[in-house]
Design a protein around this motif. Structure first.
Motif, PDB file in Angstrom:
ATOM      1  N   GLY A  17       0.872  -1.313  -0.062  1.00  0.00           N
ATOM      2  CA  GLY A  17       0.195  -0.093  -0.181  1.00  0.00           C
ATOM      3  C   GLY A  17       0.852   1.189   0.025  1.00  0.00           C
ATOM      4  O   GLY A  17       0.350   2.034  -0.555  1.00  0.00           O
ATOM      5  N   ALA A  18       2.042   1.179   0.734  1.00  0.00           N
ATOM      6  CA  ALA A  18       2.819   2.299   0.852  1.00  0.00           C
ATOM      7  C   ALA A  18       3.367   2.789  -0.700  1.00  0.00           C
ATOM      8  O   ALA A  18       3.564   3.771  -1.072  1.00  0.00           O
ATOM      9  CB  ALA A  18       3.781   2.073   1.889  1.00  0.00           C
ATOM     10  N   TYR A  19       3.880   1.456  -1.246  1.00  0.00           N
ATOM     11  CA  TYR A  19       4.450   1.608  -2.720  1.00  0.00           C
ATOM     12  C   TYR A  19       3.372   2.337  -3.649  1.00  0.00           C
ATOM     13  O   TYR A  19       3.713   3.212  -4.169  1.00  0.00           O
ATOM     14  CB  TYR A  19       4.853   0.224  -3.085  1.00  0.00           C
ATOM     15  N   VAL A  22       3.007   5.957  -2.728  1.00  0.00           N
ATOM     16  CA  VAL A  22       4.022   6.880  -3.121  1.00  0.00           C
ATOM     17  C   VAL A  22       4.152   7.108  -4.651  1.00  0.00           C
ATOM     18  O   VAL A  22       4.406   8.120  -5.053  1.00  0.00           O
ATOM     19  CB  VAL A  22       5.396   6.218  -2.734  1.00  0.00           C
ATOM     20  N   PHE A  23       4.094   5.963  -5.418  1.00  0.00           N
ATOM     21  CA  PHE A  23       4.012   6.289  -6.804  1.00  0.00           C
ATOM     22  C   PHE A  23       2.821   6.912  -7.218  1.00  0.00           C
ATOM     23  O   PHE A  23       3.110   7.717  -8.124  1.00  0.00           O
ATOM     24  CB  PHE A  23       3.931   4.639  -7.480  1.00  0.00           C
ATOM     25  N   ILE A  24       1.842   6.862  -6.879  1.00  0.00           N
ATOM     26  CA  ILE A  24       0.664   7.754  -7.289  1.00  0.00           C
ATOM     27  C   ILE A  24       0.818   9.043  -6.919  1.00  0.00           C
ATOM     28  O   ILE A  24       0.662   9.844  -7.754  1.00  0.00           O
ATOM     29  CB  ILE A  24      -1.025   7.104  -6.593  1.00  0.00           C
ATOM     30  N   GLY A  25       1.504   9.484  -5.682  1.00  0.00           N
ATOM     31  CA  GLY A  25       1.768  10.705  -5.505  1.00  0.00           C
ATOM     32  C   GLY A  25       2.777  11.361  -6.325  1.00  0.00           C
ATOM     33  O   GLY A  25       2.757  12.421  -6.676  1.00  0.00           O
ATOM     34  N   GLY A  26       3.714  10.596  -6.707  1.00  0.00           N
ATOM     35  CA  GLY A  26       4.733  11.009  -7.666  1.00  0.00           C
ATOM     36  C   GLY A  26       4.111  11.098  -9.217  1.00  0.00           C
ATOM     37  O   GLY A  26       4.612  12.244  -9.710  1.00  0.00           O
ATOM     38  N   PHE A  48      -0.507  10.347 -23.743  1.00  0.00           N
ATOM     39  CA  PHE A  48       0.679   9.700 -23.467  1.00  0.00           C
ATOM     40  C   PHE A  48       1.094   9.513 -21.722  1.00  0.00           C
ATOM     41  O   PHE A  48       1.428   8.434 -21.370  1.00  0.00           O
ATOM     42  CB  PHE A  48       1.635  10.056 -24.589  1.00  0.00           C
ATOM     43  N   ASN A  49       1.380  10.621 -21.339  1.00  0.00           N
ATOM     44  CA  ASN A  49       1.980  10.765 -20.039  1.00  0.00           C
ATOM     45  C   ASN A  49       1.426   9.962 -18.871  1.00  0.00           C
ATOM     46  O   ASN A  49       2.042   9.303 -18.436  1.00  0.00           O
ATOM     47  CB  ASN A  49       2.385  12.238 -19.907  1.00  0.00           C
ATOM     48  N   ILE A  50       0.240  10.759 -18.874  1.00  0.00           N
ATOM     49  CA  ILE A  50      -0.521   9.918 -17.572  1.00  0.00           C
ATOM     50  C   ILE A  50      -0.790   8.465 -17.672  1.00  0.00           C
ATOM     51  O   ILE A  50      -0.484   7.815 -16.698  1.00  0.00           O
ATOM     52  CB  ILE A  50      -2.001  10.766 -17.340  1.00  0.00           C
ATOM     53  N   PRO A  51      -1.235   7.728 -18.988  1.00  0.00           N
ATOM     54  CA  PRO A  51      -1.510   6.549 -18.940  1.00  0.00           C
ATOM     55  C   PRO A  51      -0.223   5.697 -18.622  1.00  0.00           C
ATOM     56  O   PRO A  51      -0.032   4.562 -17.957  1.00  0.00           O
ATOM     57  CB  PRO A  51      -2.085   6.194 -20.432  1.00  0.00           C
ATOM     58  N   PHE A  52       0.933   6.352 -19.356  1.00  0.00           N
ATOM     59  CA  PHE A  52       2.279   5.509 -19.116  1.00  0.00           C
ATOM     60  C   PHE A  52       2.657   5.402 -17.755  1.00  0.00           C
ATOM     61  O   PHE A  52       3.242   4.513 -17.072  1.00  0.00           O
ATOM     62  CB  PHE A  52       3.232   6.383 -20.074  1.00  0.00           C
ATOM     63  N   LEU A  53       2.517   6.880 -16.976  1.00  0.00           N
ATOM     64  CA  LEU A  53       3.198   6.789 -15.517  1.00  0.00           C
ATOM     65  C   LEU A  53       2.137   5.847 -14.731  1.00  0.00           C
ATOM     66  O   LEU A  53       2.457   5.454 -13.737  1.00  0.00           O
ATOM     67  CB  LEU A  53       2.756   8.444 -15.188  1.00  0.00           C
ATOM     68  N   ILE A  54       0.815   5.788 -14.936  1.00  0.00           N
ATOM     69  CA  ILE A  54      -0.166   5.056 -14.133  1.00  0.00           C
ATOM     70  C   ILE A  54       0.425   3.549 -14.147  1.00  0.00           C
ATOM     71  O   ILE A  54       0.289   2.823 -13.550  1.00  0.00           O
ATOM     72  CB  ILE A  54      -1.605   5.327 -14.391  1.00  0.00           C
ATOM     73  N   ILE A  58       1.837   1.007 -11.241  1.00  0.00           N
ATOM     74  CA  ILE A  58       1.591  -0.326 -10.953  1.00  0.00           C
ATOM     75  C   ILE A  58       2.643  -1.361 -11.144  1.00  0.00           C
ATOM     76  O   ILE A  58       2.882  -2.115 -10.299  1.00  0.00           O
ATOM     77  CB  ILE A  58       0.289  -0.632 -11.699  1.00  0.00           C
ATOM     78  N   PHE A  59       3.164  -1.335 -12.249  1.00  0.00           N
ATOM     79  CA  PHE A  59       4.245  -2.162 -12.387  1.00  0.00           C
ATOM     80  C   PHE A  59       5.388  -2.033 -11.595  1.00  0.00           C
ATOM     81  O   PHE A  59       5.847  -3.063 -10.802  1.00  0.00           O
ATOM     82  CB  PHE A  59       4.949  -2.079 -13.830  1.00  0.00           C
ATOM     83  N   LEU A  60       5.985  -0.728 -10.849  1.00  0.00           N
ATOM     84  CA  LEU A  60       6.707  -0.839 -10.052  1.00  0.00           C
ATOM     85  C   LEU A  60       6.274  -1.139  -8.538  1.00  0.00           C
ATOM     86  O   LEU A  60       7.171  -1.663  -7.789  1.00  0.00           O
ATOM     87  CB  LEU A  60       7.165   0.942 -10.049  1.00  0.00           C
ATOM     88  N   ALA A  61       5.006  -0.674  -8.473  1.00  0.00           N
ATOM     89  CA  ALA A  61       4.786  -1.221  -6.995  1.00  0.00           C
ATOM     90  C   ALA A  61       4.574  -2.736  -6.934  1.00  0.00           C
ATOM     91  O   ALA A  61       5.053  -3.286  -5.881  1.00  0.00           O
ATOM     92  CB  ALA A  61       3.093  -0.670  -6.939  1.00  0.00           C
TER      93      ALA A  61
END
Length: 538
Positions: A17-19, A22-26, A48-54, A58-61
């Motif tokens: 949950g923390a991961y 933190v990433f959504i906040g980023g 492009f930017n927002i879908p890629f970041l989301i 998820i992938f990073l978490a």
């Protein structure tokens, strides 16, 4: 390792949950920067930017969650089961290392994704790099994202370290192996460097806005915010170090003050850097001191047993007189002493003394004084002669470095008389019909000089007379509580003594009244009293 509570089972989910948080906040932070600072339209970001970041979040978490289980899976199992797969030391090391591994790994992953993201932008013609202006713009974007990665890495480090420390505390670690690889100073230095990079990157990105008419307050606001964030993180870590150090300082101060309870206190080791190693060293010192203290206590108990054997077990009781004595020691061993020695059929030697100092040295000199007393008394003579020989004996042992006061009386039953001589001891009391009669008889204590002469005086008994010897611990009773007994109150108590009652009963009643009046939890000086009651010759 003991079975943990359900909170230990929730630790992996909490980390996941923390991961995510933190990433959504980023992602939100990057999006706001793109909208406000870089002026990119929200519709363009949605392409492009927002879908890629989301997707990246998820992938990073999940990736960090998998890494967490890879690095801490055995630790989670150890907390959930009664039998641990790993030694406690290994579990502790893994918990302490993981925040650094996690934040370092996140920085590397962020750098990789930043490169991938902008590489795809360039290949798909979403970003142009055909001019110096475009390159500078790209560099500013990369610097912004790197600073964001550093911020997130620092947050992850602080959050996971704080959570995992609470689980590390359950291990009750009290010792660390000698290891100099981890350093709090190095970590603080690294944090200061990261804080500088974050603040500098914010300043670089915001300075060009001055040409667009932004106010000085708006321009300085973002770097100031980054500086406050960096300083707050460093201050938070420094406060944690200070808290641990204060606990250790308080413990060392109690140890230096000689508090017995501090020997059994163990400081929790909650880090692997200098403070953790210091706590480990303090615990080891306390353990060694505690072991030495137990050995000293054992020796003191043995010395106490020897002292008790030296003191007379049974006191003489005849139709003409009875005698009672009490010796209360403030420590395991003491310096007060007394003795009652028969000198033939009708004569007795009654002696009392108080050795200078306390503890084991005083106890050793007390034992020597009693041994010497029995030797010199056997040689006969007056009370003054006996003290003179005992003085020489004590001086040969101490050379004047320590001494003992002494009062020595010779009771002659056949002559109904008492001879008394003193060596620096408090004057005794002769009690007749409720009246206290002083018996001044003073000289230097035993052991100070080799040739000191002592002289005694004699008095005749009358039926009901009492003779009382005591040490200064009686007069100083209650001093620690601010209510010292003193001579006046002591003499008031002595006037209550009755010539009709047995000496033992009266002495116990007298001491009981003293203890009741002083309200003192423990003695602060040895207390010895001898009471002799003359009943009269038949």
């Amino acid at each position: 390792m003991r079975r943990s509570s359900n909170k230990a089972d929730l630790l992996p989910l909490r980390l996941f949950g923390a991961y995510i948080a933190v990433f959504i906040g980023g992602t939100l932070f990057i999006t706001i920067n793109n909208l406000v600072i870089h002026g990119i339209a929200f519709e363009q970001l949605l392409k492009f930017n927002i879908p890629f970041l989301i997707i990246s979040d998820i992938f990073l978490a999940f990736l960090l969650y998998a890494i967490t289980y890879w690095r801490l899976g055995a630790v989670f199992r150890s907390f959930r089961r009664l039998g641990a797969d790993l030694p406690k030391q290994v579990v502790f090391e893994k918990l302490m290392r993981f925040p650094g591994e996690l934040s370092g790994g996140m920085i590397l992953l962020a750098l990789a994704f930043i490169a991938l993201h902008h590489g795809i932008e360039i290949v798909s013609l979403q970003r142009r790099v055909d001019s110096w202006e475009h390159v500078v713009h790209l560099a500013q974007s990369v610097l912004s994202e790197v600073s964001l990665a550093l911020i997130l890495a620092v947050l992850l480090f602080v959050m996971t370290r704080r959570w995992l420390r609470s689980y590390a505390a359950r291990l009750a670690m009290d010792k660390l192996p000698a290891n100099r690889k981890h350093s709090a100073v190095r970590l603080l230095t690294l944090g200061a460097i990261i804080g500088f990079i974050i603040t500098f990157s914010a300043a670089i990105r915001i300075l060009p806005k001055a040409e667009e008419g932004w106010s000085a307050m708006s321009i300085l606001g973002l770097p100031a915010l980054y500086a406050v964030f960096s300083t707050s993180i460093l201050a938070f870590y420094a406060l944690e170090l200070r808290k641990e150090l204060r606990l250790l300082i308080d413990g060392l101060r109690k140890l230096a003050d000689g508090e017995k309870s501090s020997l059994h206190r163990t400081f929790p080791v909650l880090s692997v850097h200098e403070v953790g190693r210091l706590a480990s060293a303090v615990n080891e010192i306390q353990t060694r001191i505690g072991q030495s203290y137990l050995e000293v206590e054992r020796q003191l108990r043995l010395a106490y047993a020897v002292q008790q054997k030296l003191l007379p077990k049974r006191l003489a009781v005849t139709p003409e007189f009875d005698i009672a004595a009490s010796c209360q020691q403030c420590h395991e061993v003491g310096g007060d002493w007394y003795d009652v020695i028969p000198l033939g059929e009708h004569r007795y030697c009654i002696a009392i003394g108080d050795v200078s100092g306390k503890g084991m040295p005083a106890a050793l000199l007390m034992s020597a004084a009693m041994t010497g007393l029995r030797t010199v008394v056997a040689q006969g003579g007056t009370a003054g002669d006996m003290l003179g020989r005992l003085n020489l004996y004590m001086y040969q042992m101490t050379r004047g470095r320590m001494y003992t006061t002494a009062g020595l009386a010779i009771l002659d039953v056949s002559a109904a008389s008492l001879e008394y001589a003193a060596a620096g001891h408090l004057d005794p009391y002769w009690i007749r019909q409720g009246e206290l009669i002083d018996w001044p008889c003073s000289s230097l204590p035993l052991g100070m000089f080799p040739d000191t002469a002592y002289h005694g005086a004699s008095r005749a008994w009358a039926p009901g007379d009492m003779f009382l010897l005591y040490t200064d611990g009686i007069i100083e009773s209650g001093q620690a509580a601010g209510d010292m007994l003193g001579f006046e109150r002591w003499e008031q108590e002595l006037r209550r003594l009755s010539p009709e009652r047995h000496a033992e009963d009266q002495l116990q009643a007298l001491l009981g009244r003293l203890e009741h009046s002083e309200h003192e939890g423990e003695l602060h000086d040895d207390r010895t009293v001898i009471l002799l009651r003359w009943k009269g010759r038949l």
